[in-house]
Scaffold this active site. Structure first.
Site, PDB file in Angstrom:
ATOM      1  N   CYS A 160      -8.556  -6.360 -13.000  1.00  0.00           N
ATOM      2  CA  CYS A 160      -8.077  -5.904 -14.308  1.00  0.00           C
ATOM      3  C   CYS A 160      -7.983  -7.094 -15.269  1.00  0.00           C
ATOM      4  O   CYS A 160      -9.003  -7.626 -15.685  1.00  0.00           O
ATOM      5  CB  CYS A 160      -6.769  -5.129 -14.176  1.00  0.00           C
ATOM      6  SG  CYS A 160      -6.367  -4.157 -15.653  1.00  0.00           S
ATOM      7  N   HIS A 211      -8.210  -0.948 -10.014  1.00  0.00           N
ATOM      8  CA  HIS A 211      -7.141  -1.516  -9.183  1.00  0.00           C
ATOM      9  C   HIS A 211      -7.164  -0.950  -7.768  1.00  0.00           C
ATOM     10  O   HIS A 211      -6.456   0.027  -7.476  1.00  0.00           O
ATOM     11  CB  HIS A 211      -5.781  -1.178  -9.795  1.00  0.00           C
ATOM     12  CG  HIS A 211      -5.413  -1.929 -11.017  1.00  0.00           C
ATOM     13  ND1 HIS A 211      -4.807  -3.163 -10.992  1.00  0.00           N
ATOM     14  CD2 HIS A 211      -5.539  -1.606 -12.325  1.00  0.00           C
ATOM     15  CE1 HIS A 211      -4.561  -3.571 -12.225  1.00  0.00           C
ATOM     16  NE2 HIS A 211      -4.996  -2.647 -13.061  1.00  0.00           N
ATOM     17  N   GLU A 230      -5.640  -2.122  -5.365  1.00  0.00           N
ATOM     18  CA  GLU A 230      -4.319  -2.400  -4.776  1.00  0.00           C
ATOM     19  C   GLU A 230      -3.274  -1.354  -5.147  1.00  0.00           C
ATOM     20  O   GLU A 230      -2.195  -1.312  -4.547  1.00  0.00           O
ATOM     21  CB  GLU A 230      -3.835  -3.798  -5.183  1.00  0.00           C
ATOM     22  CG  GLU A 230      -3.220  -3.918  -6.565  1.00  0.00           C
ATOM     23  CD  GLU A 230      -4.234  -3.991  -7.707  1.00  0.00           C
ATOM     24  OE1 GLU A 230      -3.811  -4.311  -8.829  1.00  0.00           O
ATOM     25  OE2 GLU A 230      -5.426  -3.729  -7.485  1.00  0.00           O
TER      26      GLU A 230
END
Length: 235
Positions: A96, A184, A186
């Site tokens: 990001c 993302h 994660e």
């Protein structure tokens, strides 16, 4: 392999107690891949000094509420850190904001997109398959949350992930030691939903509603995380 996680922002305060800091999300993501990693965190946006990247085994640069164009005291040192890491061929991942600041530091163009907010689960075409992405499917569905985009990639980067909304969503650099993604991997689904809801009032309601509904689609975040783990392991 030791991953030095450069945290460039934190989970928004209303969500922090529930979801913890970003560097812990990355630890959880890598641990789920089964990779043999150890970790340290450098809270760059809190003023912690950046280490010499030539002495590191691998680097992860997190997301942030900041933009690469913001006049913040830690951003210019981070640009220098990225350039030094690239020159030293230290394996480096950006996600990001990390994706954006790597592109910015290495000669690309980043700005707030006229397309507005990207959030929720987006579908990205896999446009190239470096060795660590061998066997990747035609598309990957991964959560995102951003307004800024890499508009022009650096000349040294190849686009490996793309969508109509985010044409330069994944970049693999030609030194084979730098990699970045706009989405993302994660993020847990719970966090992606909570973050989208938190944007209500800043982003149009219909964008937030669509983002929250999109999380019902199957996620490929674990696959992308596995490819990233392969990248750090050298293949």
């Amino acid at each position: 392999m030791k991953l030095t996680i450069i945290q460039t922002g934190d989970v928004p305060a209303p969500l922090r107690e529930r979801f913890g800091p970003y560097h812990q999300m990355f630890r959880a993501m890598f641990e789920a891949t089964g990779g043999d990693f150890t970790y340290e965190a450098v809270l760059a946006s809190d003023g912690e000094a950046l280490p010499d990247p030539a002495g590191l085994e691998a680097i992860v640069i997190t997301g942030s509420p900041a933009g690469v164009y913001d006049d913040l005291p830690w951003i210019e040192p981070l640009r220098g850190f990225i350039r030094a890491a690239y020159a030293a061929a230290t394996p480096m991942l950006g996600i990001c904001f990390g994706h954006q600041i790597m592109a910015d530091a290495l000669g690309g163009e980043v700005r707030k997109s006229e397309k507005g907010w990207g959030m929720g689960r987006h579908l990205y075409a896999v446009t190239a398959r470096p060795g660590f992405m061998e066997g990747a499917p035609e598309t990957l569905s991964v959560a995102c949350s951003h307004q800024d985009q890499v508009i022009v990639p650096p000349e040294t980067a190849e686009v490996i992930l793309a969508s109509d909304f985010t044409p330069n969503a994944g970049l693999a650099y030609r030194n084979q030691k730098a990699l970045s993604f706009q989405p993302h991997p994660e993020f847990s689904d719970d966090y992606a939903v909570a973050l989208a809801e938190l944007r209500r009032g800043r982003a149009p309601d219909e964008v937030v509603d669509r983002a929250m509904a999109s999380i019902a689609k199957p996620s490929d975040s674990a696959d992308l995380a596995r490819y990233i783990g392969r990248f750090f392991k050298g293949g």
